[in-house]
Motif scaffolding. Structure first.
Motif, PDB file in Angstrom:
ATOM      1  N   ILE A 176       0.880  -1.170   0.000  1.00  0.00           N
ATOM      2  CA  ILE A 176       0.000   0.000   0.000  1.00  0.00           C
ATOM      3  C   ILE A 176       0.913   1.214   0.000  1.00  0.00           C
ATOM      4  O   ILE A 176       1.810   1.330   0.849  1.00  0.00           O
ATOM      5  CB  ILE A 176      -0.914   0.021   1.250  1.00  0.00           C
ATOM      6  CG1 ILE A 176      -1.894  -1.142   1.161  1.00  0.00           C
ATOM      7  CG2 ILE A 176      -1.653   1.355   1.369  1.00  0.00           C
ATOM      8  CD1 ILE A 176      -2.847  -1.237   2.337  1.00  0.00           C
TER       9      ILE A 176
ATOM     10  N   VAL B 286       0.986   5.116   0.451  1.00  0.00           N
ATOM     11  CA  VAL B 286       0.192   6.295   0.834  1.00  0.00           C
ATOM     12  C   VAL B 286       0.974   7.550   0.482  1.00  0.00           C
ATOM     13  O   VAL B 286       2.177   7.642   0.704  1.00  0.00           O
ATOM     14  CB  VAL B 286      -0.195   6.303   2.348  1.00  0.00           C
ATOM     15  CG1 VAL B 286      -1.132   5.160   2.662  1.00  0.00           C
ATOM     16  CG2 VAL B 286       1.028   6.255   3.255  1.00  0.00           C
TER      17      VAL B 286
ATOM     18  N   ASN C 268      -1.659  14.669  -4.404  1.00  0.00           N
ATOM     19  CA  ASN C 268      -2.669  13.975  -5.210  1.00  0.00           C
ATOM     20  C   ASN C 268      -2.062  13.292  -6.437  1.00  0.00           C
ATOM     21  O   ASN C 268      -2.759  13.043  -7.408  1.00  0.00           O
ATOM     22  CB  ASN C 268      -3.793  14.943  -5.620  1.00  0.00           C
ATOM     23  CG  ASN C 268      -3.255  16.054  -6.503  1.00  0.00           C
ATOM     24  OD1 ASN C 268      -2.056  16.111  -6.760  1.00  0.00           O
ATOM     25  ND2 ASN C 268      -4.123  16.933  -6.967  1.00  0.00           N
TER      26      ASN C 268
ATOM     27  N   LYS D  97      -1.294  -0.956  -4.300  1.00  0.00           N
ATOM     28  CA  LYS D  97      -2.457  -0.070  -4.148  1.00  0.00           C
ATOM     29  C   LYS D  97      -1.932   1.332  -3.830  1.00  0.00           C
ATOM     30  O   LYS D  97      -1.235   1.519  -2.821  1.00  0.00           O
ATOM     31  CB  LYS D  97      -3.340  -0.581  -3.005  1.00  0.00           C
ATOM     32  CG  LYS D  97      -4.623   0.194  -2.822  1.00  0.00           C
ATOM     33  CD  LYS D  97      -5.506  -0.591  -1.859  1.00  0.00           C
ATOM     34  CE  LYS D  97      -6.571   0.216  -1.169  1.00  0.00           C
ATOM     35  NZ  LYS D  97      -7.377   1.098  -1.895  1.00  0.00           N
TER      36      LYS D  97
ATOM     37  N   CYS E   2      -2.607   5.124  -2.792  1.00  0.00           N
ATOM     38  CA  CYS E   2      -3.617   5.943  -2.108  1.00  0.00           C
ATOM     39  C   CYS E   2      -3.165   7.409  -2.065  1.00  0.00           C
ATOM     40  O   CYS E   2      -2.404   7.785  -1.154  1.00  0.00           O
ATOM     41  CB  CYS E   2      -3.831   5.463  -0.680  1.00  0.00           C
ATOM     42  SG  CYS E   2      -4.139   3.710  -0.543  1.00  0.00           S
TER      43      CYS E   2
ATOM     44  N   GLN F 106      -3.515  11.560  -1.613  1.00  0.00           N
ATOM     45  CA  GLN F 106      -4.142  12.434  -0.612  1.00  0.00           C
ATOM     46  C   GLN F 106      -4.397  11.700   0.701  1.00  0.00           C
ATOM     47  O   GLN F 106      -5.461  11.818   1.296  1.00  0.00           O
ATOM     48  CB  GLN F 106      -5.426  13.035  -1.174  1.00  0.00           C
ATOM     49  CG  GLN F 106      -5.098  14.055  -2.260  1.00  0.00           C
ATOM     50  CD  GLN F 106      -6.308  14.634  -2.917  1.00  0.00           C
ATOM     51  OE1 GLN F 106      -7.072  13.900  -3.553  1.00  0.00           O
ATOM     52  NE2 GLN F 106      -6.493  15.931  -2.765  1.00  0.00           N
ATOM     53  N   THR F 107      -3.410  10.925   1.098  1.00  0.00           N
ATOM     54  CA  THR F 107      -3.538  10.159   2.341  1.00  0.00           C
ATOM     55  C   THR F 107      -2.366  10.498   3.259  1.00  0.00           C
ATOM     56  O   THR F 107      -1.206  10.278   2.895  1.00  0.00           O
ATOM     57  CB  THR F 107      -3.538   8.639   2.033  1.00  0.00           C
ATOM     58  OG1 THR F 107      -4.567   8.383   1.081  1.00  0.00           O
ATOM     59  CG2 THR F 107      -3.769   7.813   3.282  1.00  0.00           C
TER      60      THR F 107
END
Ligand code: UDP
Length: 371
Positions: free
Chosen positions: A29, A31, A35, A209, A211, A213-214
């Motif tokens: 993942i 993050v 953006n 994955k 993500c 804007q995290t």
């Protein structure tokens, strides 16, 4: 359940996610606070379909063929063509200093040998330069230092070259030939469709994955990766600034669109002596796009804002060393790895970031095998 939690979708994060997916079948993942992916390499198209380097020009170059071979899985290339001039008394000079610069500046015909003899007379004998001023004076002397280095460095850093490590101005070669390119590197190439497209392809794997804007702080207690966390954000933020903030020099970019095929004579013009911006960049010289419009960015250094350049001072290095010790403990105890410009408080070029991604992936894989 994820194998890796990757904080930051810049070059280091993308490389680690890609290698982990392809070589280990690991899920990641990624993050990312912004953006988009690609970190400061991010490029995007304006309304005229012109590719712009939003966070300043990234002139990709490397001596390492392994890096070119790796990135070639995700992009084709165009020639680099990074030519820079510098402005002095309303005239443009080749920069880095080369034979053409010296001939124009001293108004005399020179060969490599006579140019070396000339700089031997002009330069100041300093056997072990301790700062950027001493470094440049020992190579080219006072006149060229004052014409091309002093004003630029003051603007760029808001510090006198005396206060900066020799490596700051030492990044720039001094040549006794007529090579007009900005950098010395075996490979000087640019991703054909841009950096963003290259990094997008890199992470286009169902095991990754992304993500956007995290904020890491919002998920750090929720995601527990099976293998490791890779943290590429600012190291002081990770440790909640316990030793204070690490200082960074920031930049403002002002953009102007011209209704002209090309505006400048080359991709970058440096202004050591005029204006409050340091340089103007017309990236179209490199992208070679065809269009009746062209964009120029003007770079204004500033003391705060997004972190661009770590400040190369003894004090900041000492503070970083304290954070580095905490990071080392975090790696041993919690499998959190710190890598990249922000996490290692270091100024690195894009090829070095890619290399760092490869290295830290190996470290993570080895540690997981041994535990
Ligand atoms: N520099 C200078 N004159 C110039 C360009 C650079 O004195 O025309 C100095 C300045 O201190 C700068 C350093 O050399 O920070 C490194 O320059 P480079 O162009 O490599 O910086 P970057 O492109 O990484 O901002």
């Amino acid at each position: 359940m994820t194998d890796l939690l990757i904080v930051g979708g810049g070059p280091v994060g993308c490389v680690v996610a890609e290698l982990a997916a392809r070589l280990k079948n690991w899920k990641s993942i990624v993050v990312e606070k912004r953006n988009h992916i690609a970190g400061n390499c991010f490029d995007s198209h304006d309304k005229n379909e012109q590719l712009i380097h939003k966070y300043g020009p990234h002139y990709f170059r490397t001596n390492n063929e392994k890096i070119i071979n790796y990135l070639s899985k995700f992009t084709e290339w165009i020639e680099g063509n990074y030519v820079v001039k510098t402005s002095y008394e309303n005239q443009l000079y080749s920069f880095p200093i080369n034979l053409n610069t010296l001939e124009k500046f001293y108004n005399q015909k020179l060969s490599a040998t006579s140019a070396k003899d000339l700089l031997k007379i002009k330069s100041i004998e300093i056997s072990n330069p301790k700062n950027s001023e001493e470094f440049v004076l020992s190579r080219v002397g006072k006149e060229l230092y004052e014409a091309f280095y002093l004003g630029y460095t003051l603007k760029q850093w808001d510090k006198h070259p005396k206060e900066l490590a020799p490596s700051v101005c030492g990044r720039i070669p001094i040549r006794f030939n007529r090579d007009e390119t900005y950098v010395d590197a075996k490979f000087q190439v640019m991703p054909k469709k841009g950096y963003t497209a290259m990094f997008q392809k890199m992470i286009a794997n169902p095991l990754i994955k992304f993500c956007p804007q995290t904020d890491y702080n919002c998920i750090r207690n929720e995601i527990k990766p099976r293998v490791a966390t890779l943290y590429t954000g600012p190291i002081d933020a990770y440790f909640e600034f316990v030793f204070g903030r690490l200082p960074w020099r920031s930049l403002d970019f002002k953009w102007k669109t011209f209704k002209k095929e090309l505006v400048q004579s080359c991709v970058q013009i440096n202004y050591p002596n005029e204006y409050s911006y340091t340089r103007s960049v017309e990236i179209k010289h490199v992208t070679k796009q065809k269009c009746p419009f062209s964009n120029i960015s003007y770079e204004y250094p500033k003391p705060s804002g997004p972190p661009y350049y770590p400040i190369p001072s003894t004090q900041s290095q000492l503070t970083y060393e304290k954070y580095k010790e905490l990071a080392e403990r975090e790696r041993i105890k919690k499998n959190v790895f710190f890598a990249g410009r922000l996490a290692e408080y270091t100024y690195i070029n894009t090829d070095q970031a890619i290399n760092r991604g490869m290295e830290v992936f190996t470290e993570i894989a080895e540690k997981s095998e041994n535990s």
